[in-house]
Design a protein around this motif. Structure first.
Motif: not given
Length: 232
Positions: A37-40, A52, A54, A74, A76, A108, A120, A218
């Motif tokens: 999981l790559d969250y920015r 945001i 993902v 997904i 938010l 998220i 998260e 994250l």
């Protein structure tokens, strides 16, 4: 000149918090956790929106990004992310929100095809310089006071560059204590008098773990810039 803080994704101050609930069921499961999981999350003063992004990656942090199959989704805070892709980045999920709407704590939620959820949390807190810096600064030590910034000691990325190639620009990880950043005379003496470009970024990355294993990250960032005049 190349500024070390120019990045693929620009992103202040921010403070992030939260962790996955250990009681949650495993998402996207086929006997194991499938995706990294790559969250920015990032924003910058002077720009109205924050982003945001993902990506779900197969095989780890550097693996190819994949598209979820419905009804997996997904969200938010209940708002669906939109899927898109480019040849360079592959598949990604993105929301663009006004900075003032994103300020504060958010969640998220990744839901798999069976309805299992993985949550998260993060906190996005844009900061400001108050009072504002004067347009002309002498080469003497001074303090920068920050509002909407944590009071505990916190590291930030500081860049101050001039227009001369022969000088040693300021590009450092420095401490902000009690929401106050100290700029020393020693730092300023490295720069040539004239226009200088000041940048300050607060960036934090948290590893996402499940059952003791790393399953994602994250990353949250916020920053600001100023163009000032440095006088002898």
């Amino acid at each position: 000149m190349v500024n070390v803080f120019v990045k693929t994704f620009l992103f202040s101050l921010v403070i992030l918090a939260g962790c996955a609930n250990p009681d949650q069921k495993e998402v996207l499961k086929s006997g194991h956790f499938l995706y990294y999981l790559d969250y920015r999350v990032w924003g910058e003063e002077g720009k109205p929106n924050a982003t945001i992004l993902v990506q779900l990656r197969q095989g780890g942090a550097e693996g190819p990004a994949v598209l979820l199959e419905k009804p997996a989704r997904i969200e938010l805070d209940g708002e669906l992310f939109h899927a898109d892709s480019t040849p360079l980045t592959g598949v990604f999920y993105e929301l663009v929100k006004p900075v003032e709407q994103l300020e504060g704590r958010h969640t998220i939620v990744l839901t798999d095809e069976e309805g299992n959820k993985f949550k998260e949390e993060f906190e996005f807190n844009p900061f400001r310089i108050e009072p504002e810096l004067p347009p002309v600064l002498p080469k003497k030590a001074f303090s920068i006071k920050l509002s909407h910034f944590p009071k505990q000691k916190t590291k930030v990325l500081l860049s101050v560059t001039d227009t001369a190639f022969e000088t040693n620009d300021i590009n450092e990880l420095v401490s902000v204590n009690k929401a106050q950043l100290e700029i020393t005379e020693t730092m300023l003496q490295r720069l040539k008098a004239g226009p200088v470009f000041f940048e300050l970024y607060k960036e934090e990355e948290r590893i996402i773990e499940k059952s003791g294993a790393t399953v994602g990250r994250l990353w949250v960032s916020y920053g600001l810039r100023r163009e000032l005049e440095l006088a002898n």
